[in-house]
Design a protein around this motif. Sequence first.
Motif, PDB file in Angstrom:
ATOM      1  N   THR A   1      62.677  83.800  38.750  1.00  6.65           N
ATOM      2  CA  THR A   1      62.803  83.478  36.969  1.00  6.65           C
ATOM      3  C   THR A   1      61.601  82.040  37.094  1.00  6.65           C
ATOM      4  O   THR A   1      61.687  81.421  37.339  1.00  6.65           O
ATOM      5  CB  THR A   1      63.950  83.336  36.542  1.00  6.65           C
ATOM      6  OG1 THR A   1      64.760  83.954  37.270  1.00  6.65           O
ATOM      7  CG2 THR A   1      63.988  83.278  35.111  1.00  6.65           C
ATOM      8  N   PRO A   2      60.094  82.554  36.389  1.00  4.08           N
ATOM      9  CA  PRO A   2      59.720  81.290  35.821  1.00  4.08           C
ATOM     10  C   PRO A   2      60.661  80.222  35.406  1.00  4.08           C
ATOM     11  O   PRO A   2      59.967  78.625  35.450  1.00  4.08           O
ATOM     12  CB  PRO A   2      59.119  82.502  35.262  1.00  4.08           C
ATOM     13  CG  PRO A   2      59.293  83.576  35.469  1.00  4.08           C
ATOM     14  CD  PRO A   2      60.467  83.759  35.720  1.00  4.08           C
ATOM     15  N   TRP A   3      61.191  80.365  34.468  1.00  5.12           N
ATOM     16  CA  TRP A   3      62.183  79.441  33.606  1.00  5.12           C
ATOM     17  C   TRP A   3      63.153  78.406  33.893  1.00  5.12           C
ATOM     18  O   TRP A   3      64.306  78.305  33.681  1.00  5.12           O
ATOM     19  CB  TRP A   3      62.080  79.609  32.359  1.00  5.12           C
ATOM     20  CG  TRP A   3      63.485  81.185  32.662  1.00  5.12           C
ATOM     21  CD1 TRP A   3      64.817  81.287  32.490  1.00  5.12           C
ATOM     22  CD2 TRP A   3      62.801  82.045  31.726  1.00  5.12           C
ATOM     23  NE1 TRP A   3      65.416  82.977  32.446  1.00  5.12           N
ATOM     24  CE2 TRP A   3      64.093  83.016  31.746  1.00  5.12           C
ATOM     25  CE3 TRP A   3      61.471  82.467  32.023  1.00  5.12           C
ATOM     26  CZ2 TRP A   3      63.797  84.914  31.715  1.00  5.12           C
ATOM     27  CZ3 TRP A   3      61.388  84.627  31.208  1.00  5.12           C
ATOM     28  CH2 TRP A   3      62.434  85.062  31.608  1.00  5.12           C
ATOM     29  N   ASN A   4      63.507  79.269  35.554  1.00  3.89           N
ATOM     30  CA  ASN A   4      64.769  78.568  36.202  1.00  3.89           C
ATOM     31  C   ASN A   4      64.683  78.729  37.675  1.00  3.89           C
ATOM     32  O   ASN A   4      64.690  80.293  38.554  1.00  3.89           O
ATOM     33  CB  ASN A   4      65.931  79.827  35.628  1.00  3.89           C
ATOM     34  CG  ASN A   4      67.532  78.560  36.499  1.00  3.89           C
ATOM     35  OD1 ASN A   4      67.573  77.886  37.325  1.00  3.89           O
ATOM     36  ND2 ASN A   4      68.547  78.610  35.009  1.00  3.89           N
ATOM     37  N   PRO A   5      64.622  78.236  38.163  1.00  2.00           N
ATOM     38  CA  PRO A   5      64.088  77.775  40.106  1.00  2.00           C
ATOM     39  C   PRO A   5      64.948  78.168  40.636  1.00  2.00           C
ATOM     40  O   PRO A   5      65.343  78.700  41.836  1.00  2.00           O
ATOM     41  CB  PRO A   5      63.578  76.593  40.162  1.00  2.00           C
ATOM     42  CG  PRO A   5      64.480  76.030  39.209  1.00  2.00           C
ATOM     43  CD  PRO A   5      64.481  76.566  38.015  1.00  2.00           C
ATOM     44  N   ASN A   6      66.426  78.457  39.972  1.00  2.00           N
ATOM     45  CA  ASN A   6      67.703  79.104  40.707  1.00  2.00           C
ATOM     46  C   ASN A   6      68.316  80.470  40.578  1.00  2.00           C
ATOM     47  O   ASN A   6      69.710  80.325  40.818  1.00  2.00           O
ATOM     48  CB  ASN A   6      68.885  78.170  40.080  1.00  2.00           C
ATOM     49  CG  ASN A   6      68.619  76.494  40.939  1.00  2.00           C
ATOM     50  OD1 ASN A   6      67.911  76.156  42.002  1.00  2.00           O
ATOM     51  ND2 ASN A   6      68.351  75.353  40.496  1.00  2.00           N
TER      52      ASN A   6
ATOM     53  N   TYR B   1      68.328  79.918  27.263  1.00  2.00           N
ATOM     54  CA  TYR B   1      68.845  80.396  29.176  1.00  2.00           C
ATOM     55  C   TYR B   1      67.324  79.994  29.124  1.00  2.00           C
ATOM     56  O   TYR B   1      67.213  79.754  30.339  1.00  2.00           O
ATOM     57  CB  TYR B   1      68.940  81.964  29.281  1.00  2.00           C
ATOM     58  CG  TYR B   1      70.281  82.288  28.233  1.00  2.00           C
ATOM     59  CD1 TYR B   1      71.340  81.216  29.269  1.00  2.00           C
ATOM     60  CD2 TYR B   1      70.308  83.176  27.826  1.00  2.00           C
ATOM     61  CE1 TYR B   1      72.691  82.062  29.133  1.00  2.00           C
ATOM     62  CE2 TYR B   1      71.577  83.325  26.884  1.00  2.00           C
ATOM     63  CZ  TYR B   1      72.876  82.853  27.747  1.00  2.00           C
ATOM     64  OH  TYR B   1      74.352  83.657  27.340  1.00  2.00           O
ATOM     65  N   LEU B   2      66.402  79.341  28.821  1.00  2.00           N
ATOM     66  CA  LEU B   2      65.374  78.577  29.140  1.00  2.00           C
ATOM     67  C   LEU B   2      65.352  77.525  29.629  1.00  2.00           C
ATOM     68  O   LEU B   2      64.262  76.596  30.399  1.00  2.00           O
ATOM     69  CB  LEU B   2      63.998  78.538  28.075  1.00  2.00           C
ATOM     70  CG  LEU B   2      64.042  80.684  27.614  1.00  2.00           C
ATOM     71  CD1 LEU B   2      63.134  80.112  26.471  1.00  2.00           C
ATOM     72  CD2 LEU B   2      63.478  81.608  28.635  1.00  2.00           C
TER      73      LEU B   2
END
Length: 702
Positions: free
Chosen positions: A319-324, A661-662
């Motif tokens: 996910t671009p906005w969340n590495p986890n 969520y970003l």
Amino acid sequence: MSDEFDRLKDAMKAATPAPDAARREANIAAALKNFDAHQENTAAPRPTSDRPEGAGLMTGVFKMFSKLSTNAALIGSTSVAALLFGIYIANPFQPGATLPESPPRVGVTASELAAQNGNGEAAQPTTPATDDRVATANAPATAPLAPATGRDQPVIDTTSEANGRARETYAITADASPREEDAGASNVYSTAPEPAEMAETAAGQNFAPRVAAPLASGMVMPLAPTTADIVIHQMENTEEFANDDPNPVHVTTENPVSTFAADVDTASWAIARSSLMNGYLPGPDTVRIEEMVNYFPYDYAAPAAGEGPFRPSITVMQTPWNPNTQLVRIALQGEMPAIEGRPPLNLVFLIDTSGSMQGADRLGLLKQSLRLMLGELRPEDQVAIVAYAGSAGQVLEPTPAAERATILAALDRLEAGGSTAGQAGLQQAYTIASQMMAEGEVARVLLATDGDFNVGISDPEALKDYIATQRETGVYLSVLGFGRGNLDDATMQALAQNGNGQAAYIDTLIEAQKVLVDQLTGALFPIANDVKIQVEWNPAMVAEYRLIGYETRALAREDFNNDRVDAGELGAGHAMTALYEITAPGSPALLNDALRYATAAPESESGELGFLRLRYKAPGEDSSQLLETPILQPETSAPDADAQFAAAIAGFGQILRDPKYLGDWGIEDAIALAVGARGQDAFGYRAEAISLMRLAGALLPR
């Protein structure tokens, strides 16, 4: 040339009479005598025999010009100029013209003026002739101002005794309402006095002065608008949009199944573009992220011959906005039948010609858009036109598409006006379309409207029920939206989703080219009906998930196997994209704590993240077919450019709607991701998207 000017100067000097003091005194005496006579009989027109004759002056003027040149052309042109000049000078003194009455001096009140008139009433001015007072009495096109009130009002004297001109009266009043005794006086005009204290009404309120330029007799100069006169008509914004709360994060052990209808509508992106191009951010309720993502073409693998009407493909990426977390892209690519293999098309243009469709971006753009579309139809296709405004009517009977001139002539005759009898128009269009369709052919109603159904069925739920009964006839319904301000997106969505069709918004002719030319086949020729998507997530691999978008297309879990439940349609060559954000067990990105008494998550060695099921009906069929495929964890997570660009648009949509969520990921990150994934971009859609993202970045609060 200098000789001619010298001669002109000499001629002017020769034609100018010398001052005559005796004549001047005689003229003043005659003017005062005429004034006194007029005061005795105000109903009679002022005599003109006492004033200097205009003929003497005009004789001098023509004599002057006669000395200028022997050249015929110059004589002709200067004679015309002299004539016009003479008309300008002489016109105020034409016989029968109403001349102004004489006033008292500055500071004389209306009561004193009435006493001077000898009849108890203030003198009523008729025709002003100087500077900035009021318009003429013969001015029916100019609304009369308030007459003088019973209060003492200062009267301004514009007399200049040095020049011998007749004195003129201007009654100045600040009362906006006429007295009862003055109700019949239509030749009374007033202006606001120059001192501020004189600009108060009887109620003590101020108003701005009204000014008129000096005019010749019989001419009318409109009064300059004031703040009180200027009415700014602001269109009430009555737009309504179909949307729901953003999808939440689901705990897989509690709710492992996600079900929704396929959707390839694109209206939301075009609406967002319209807002941004007009300098403001689109409202959160206008943003449907799946429509923004599906606006763009993607290079998905098409089905092989005999494989089915479409092919699914799955991509898993970070996910671009969340590495986890991870993004799972589910894509469907529809087949593109050969042109010669397509069945004949029977198309009914259902055109909203109500008053709300007036304007270049509404009915004007609609006509231009349908002109583009006609060039893509085949000779065996048919077109009919139904218009509705107040009442529905057939504008064009079913006509072969080859008769382009006949169809265009019918379009050109359409004009906007009246209320919106949407129900009657739909009924007539469905009837005509079903009569046009033969066995094995396609019939579609193409509704072009701003969605403002204000007569007939106006409730989206009632429209939904009506369209649901009509789609059983096999006639498809698609909707094209035009205009802003009263755009009823909720109605458009209800019509398209329940009419087995698509909804698009046309804000430019370029968008019309995209929808009605480049993607015409997909918009008009269906390859799969009631397409449903269901994903069962594996709790051993996915602890949480959320579907990005598709809020208005959500289905209950049991609806997936119920063939009576309507879903989305896929057209020839259409692609559809859906994105899930998933979180693995134990990830620091988990948003929900584990339940104390929950059953332990099962172990899994399969590497399956989830399981994808698809249902669809072939056009004309009542029973659905099932496709199934696992969603596997890839060995590598290097996404292709299409997946990255779709993620960038999904992130952009969340920024516009709800960025909770970003995290810290913002518009600059979305732009950078889109720029890196722009790819070939044959039609420039992605470049335009980047420009709009940059524009949104300038409008977003810092």
